[in-house]
Design a protein around this motif. Structure first.
Motif, PDB file in Angstrom:
ATOM      1  N   SER A 105      -3.524  -4.060  -3.081  1.00 43.50           N
ATOM      2  CA  SER A 105      -2.730  -4.695  -2.031  1.00 43.50           C
ATOM      3  C   SER A 105      -3.331  -4.330  -0.676  1.00 43.50           C
ATOM      4  O   SER A 105      -4.509  -3.966  -0.587  1.00 43.50           O
ATOM      5  CB  SER A 105      -1.267  -4.252  -2.138  1.00 43.50           C
ATOM      6  OG  SER A 105      -1.148  -2.852  -1.905  1.00 43.50           O
ATOM      7  N   ARG A 107       5.127  -7.350   2.933  1.00 41.77           N
ATOM      8  CA  ARG A 107       3.868  -7.053   2.273  1.00 41.77           C
ATOM      9  C   ARG A 107       3.950  -5.678   1.596  1.00 41.77           C
ATOM     10  O   ARG A 107       4.765  -4.839   1.967  1.00 41.77           O
ATOM     11  CB  ARG A 107       2.704  -7.050   3.281  1.00 41.77           C
ATOM     12  CG  ARG A 107       2.450  -8.365   3.977  1.00 41.77           C
ATOM     13  CD  ARG A 107       1.827  -9.377   3.051  1.00 41.77           C
ATOM     14  NE  ARG A 107       1.487 -10.620   3.735  1.00 41.77           N
ATOM     15  CZ  ARG A 107       2.277 -11.664   3.836  1.00 41.77           C
ATOM     16  NH1 ARG A 107       3.502 -11.606   3.336  1.00 41.77           N
ATOM     17  NH2 ARG A 107       1.881 -12.765   4.451  1.00 41.77           N
ATOM     18  N   ASP A 108       3.081  -5.488   0.620  1.00 46.51           N
ATOM     19  CA  ASP A 108       2.927  -4.173   0.012  1.00 46.51           C
ATOM     20  C   ASP A 108       1.761  -3.469   0.703  1.00 46.51           C
ATOM     21  O   ASP A 108       0.687  -4.053   0.878  1.00 46.51           O
ATOM     22  CB  ASP A 108       2.634  -4.302  -1.490  1.00 46.51           C
ATOM     23  CG  ASP A 108       2.522  -2.954  -2.179  1.00 46.51           C
ATOM     24  OD1 ASP A 108       3.502  -2.532  -2.796  1.00 46.51           O
ATOM     25  OD2 ASP A 108       1.444  -2.326  -2.091  1.00 46.51           O
ATOM     26  N   GLU A 141      -0.817  -1.440  -6.412  1.00 48.00           N
ATOM     27  CA  GLU A 141       0.127  -1.540  -5.302  1.00 48.00           C
ATOM     28  C   GLU A 141       0.961  -0.277  -5.205  1.00 48.00           C
ATOM     29  O   GLU A 141       1.038   0.516  -6.161  1.00 48.00           O
ATOM     30  CB  GLU A 141       1.056  -2.746  -5.487  1.00 48.00           C
ATOM     31  CG  GLU A 141       0.360  -4.084  -5.492  1.00 48.00           C
ATOM     32  CD  GLU A 141       1.331  -5.254  -5.528  1.00 48.00           C
ATOM     33  OE1 GLU A 141       2.539  -5.011  -5.785  1.00 48.00           O
ATOM     34  OE2 GLU A 141       0.905  -6.397  -5.314  1.00 48.00           O
ATOM     35  N   SER A 142       1.618  -0.128  -4.050  1.00 44.41           N
ATOM     36  CA  SER A 142       2.529   1.004  -3.882  1.00 44.41           C
ATOM     37  C   SER A 142       3.839   0.774  -4.621  1.00 44.41           C
ATOM     38  O   SER A 142       4.539   1.717  -4.977  1.00 44.41           O
ATOM     39  CB  SER A 142       2.816   1.235  -2.399  1.00 44.41           C
ATOM     40  OG  SER A 142       3.635   0.191  -1.874  1.00 44.41           O
ATOM     41  N   LYS A 145       6.316  -0.949  -3.187  1.00 43.28           N
ATOM     42  CA  LYS A 145       7.350  -1.081  -2.169  1.00 43.28           C
ATOM     43  C   LYS A 145       6.965  -2.166  -1.173  1.00 43.28           C
ATOM     44  O   LYS A 145       5.973  -2.045  -0.448  1.00 43.28           O
ATOM     45  CB  LYS A 145       7.533   0.263  -1.430  1.00 43.28           C
ATOM     46  CG  LYS A 145       8.388   0.200  -0.191  1.00 43.28           C
ATOM     47  CD  LYS A 145       9.867  -0.046  -0.504  1.00 43.28           C
ATOM     48  CE  LYS A 145      10.723   0.051   0.755  1.00 43.28           C
ATOM     49  NZ  LYS A 145      12.161  -0.206   0.491  1.00 43.28           N
ATOM     50  N   MET A 146       7.734  -3.237  -1.127  1.00 44.33           N
ATOM     51  CA  MET A 146       7.501  -4.302  -0.158  1.00 44.33           C
ATOM     52  C   MET A 146       8.152  -3.920   1.174  1.00 44.33           C
ATOM     53  O   MET A 146       9.319  -3.514   1.206  1.00 44.33           O
ATOM     54  CB  MET A 146       8.071  -5.620  -0.667  1.00 44.33           C
ATOM     55  CG  MET A 146       7.464  -6.103  -1.973  1.00 44.33           C
ATOM     56  SD  MET A 146       5.740  -6.606  -1.803  1.00 44.33           S
ATOM     57  CE  MET A 146       5.935  -8.164  -0.928  1.00 44.33           C
ATOM     58  N   ARG A 147       7.400  -4.073   2.268  1.00 47.55           N
ATOM     59  CA  ARG A 147       7.905  -3.713   3.591  1.00 47.55           C
ATOM     60  C   ARG A 147       7.782  -4.904   4.534  1.00 47.55           C
ATOM     61  O   ARG A 147       6.761  -5.597   4.544  1.00 47.55           O
ATOM     62  CB  ARG A 147       7.137  -2.519   4.166  1.00 47.55           C
ATOM     63  CG  ARG A 147       7.265  -1.263   3.327  1.00 47.55           C
ATOM     64  CD  ARG A 147       6.471  -0.108   3.912  1.00 47.55           C
ATOM     65  NE  ARG A 147       6.512   1.040   3.030  1.00 47.55           N
ATOM     66  CZ  ARG A 147       7.499   1.926   2.986  1.00 47.55           C
ATOM     67  NH1 ARG A 147       8.526   1.796   3.817  1.00 47.55           N
ATOM     68  NH2 ARG A 147       7.457   2.941   2.142  1.00 47.55           N
ATOM     69  N   PRO A 173       5.974  -9.119  -5.785  1.00 46.29           N
ATOM     70  CA  PRO A 173       5.368  -7.896  -6.337  1.00 46.29           C
ATOM     71  C   PRO A 173       4.622  -8.212  -7.630  1.00 46.29           C
ATOM     72  O   PRO A 173       5.036  -9.070  -8.409  1.00 46.29           O
ATOM     73  CB  PRO A 173       6.572  -6.987  -6.582  1.00 46.29           C
ATOM     74  CG  PRO A 173       7.645  -7.513  -5.675  1.00 46.29           C
ATOM     75  CD  PRO A 173       7.431  -8.992  -5.607  1.00 46.29           C
TER      76      PRO A 173
END
Length: 374
Positions: free
Chosen positions: A199, A265-266, A293-294, A296-298, A331
């Motif tokens: 990501s 976004r991640d 990916e992490s 977590k979407m921010r 995600p």
């Protein structure tokens, strides 16, 4: 198989510097493929617990995968890097020089990070973008096949990859061809090739992505405010910053423009990505494509708030009106790499703090940086 030597392309880039340092710290001998220009401008190594080499690197000429160059140059120590890292210049868009590179280095593993990563440039130069991203990959895989020896390869693609028959832009097409070719070479020839699609990578080291650009802008704003505080009242009212001992002046940076506050976004720390790449080089399933990916979407609102909390300056923004310009991606399934034992370990606020710290250090080392007044 016990890995010994890794060939890392794009080694002078944001991710490449971290990947080289990570591999060297884990005991790999790293051959870092750079362009001649990058070979002269490599910054300090990220800290991964390895002592840096004392002697400066020899200059090398060549080019990276984004354009034509002078072929392969001699291997040299990586500037300011662990002794386990050597640099070599090579034009990855030239088939014969890539084959020469492989023969001369005889790597046990390939980490392919080089390429042309700008969507806007891909519209202007679709042919060069395809050469840099797809053909360079094909040349490396063919060199790997010709070399034999059981080397493994990790091709780092893009989360912007789309179906080949309906891409949104030339960059997406080039990355789709790259990923498809990587998997095809495994199916056709049995090469142990793995694809990774991370990501949005963030963290220290000068990312060209959104968070990297904000970090540079924020630290320039901090420097401007410090200079303003030390300037005369007349200079402060005029908004002019004069560099101490120099005739150069600069104004406070313009507000940072965000397309919206709702796009999500991640974001993943580049050091966590480097750890994932090493794991995939060792244990990834050939022919598989791994999302990284992490989890977590921010939103851009959260990104903005994180920088405001950590910056010493009063940051000014310009937010576009209306809906988000691009849909927020869904995600992706990261269970395959998590099954291998990988987990992101660096929290988002730490990534932003480290990015700001690195940019503050960069500014303090420049002739204009670190001045409190005019």
């Amino acid at each position: 198989m016990a890995m010994k030597r890794a060939l890392v392309t794009g080694a002078a880039g944001f991710t490449g510097r971290h990947a080289c340092a990570r591999l060297a710290a884990s005991g790999w001998e790293v051959v870092a493929v750079v362009s001649g220009r990058q070979g002269r401008e490599l910054g300090p190594a990220p800290a991964y617990g390895v002592a840096a080499e004392a002697e400066p690197a020899a200059d090398a000429s060549g080019a990276d995968a984004s354009g034509p160059g002078g072929g392969c140059g001699p291997a040299a120590p990586f500037p300011g890097r662990p002794a386990a890292i050597r640099s070599v210049s090579c034009d990855l868009t030239d088939r014969e020089t890539v084959r020469s590179l492989w023969r001369e280095t005889s790597p046990d593993a390939l980490l392919h990070l080089a390429g042309q990563n700008a969507v806007d440039r891909s519209w202007r130069e679709p042919d060069l973008t395809l050469a840099a991203n797809a053909m360079s990959t094909a040349y490396l895989l063919e060199a790997m096949r010709a070399g034999g020896g059981g080397a493994r390869a990790l091709i780092v693609g893009s989360m912007l990859r789309e179906p080949v028959e309906s891409p949104s832009h030339p960059y997406a097409y080039s990355k789709s061809v790259q990923a498809s070719a990587s998997i095809a070479w495994h199916r056709w020839y049995g090469l142990p090739v793995v694809v990774a699609e991370p990501s949005n990578l963030i963290g220290p080291g000068g990312s060209a992505g959104l968070c990297g650009r904000i970090a540079r802008w924020a630290t320039e704003t901090e420097a401007a405010e410090r200079a303003m505080a030390g300037a005369s009242e007349e200079q402060a009212e005029r908004g002019i910053l004069a560099v101490s001992g120099s005739s150069a002046c600069r104004s406070r940076p313009d507000p940072f423009r965000l397309s919206s506050l709702t796009e999500r976004r991640d974001y993943l720390d580049v050091r966590d990505a480097a750890a994932a790449y090493e794991l995939l080089l060792l244990h990834g399933t050939p022919g598989a494509c791994y999302a990284i990916e992490s989890g977590k979407m921010r939103s851009l609102r959260e990104v903005k708030a994180a920088f405001e909390q950590l910056s010493t300056a009063e940051l000014q923004w310009e937010i576009s009106e209306g809906a988000a310009l691009a849909p927020s991606p869904a995600p992706r399934d990261c269970s395959p790499i998590r099954t291998l034992g990988w987990r992101p370990s660096i929290p988002f606020p730490q990534s932003i703090a480290d990015a700001l710290r690195a940019e503050r250090e960069r500014i303090s080392l420049t002739p204009e940086g670190g001045n409190a007044g005019c």
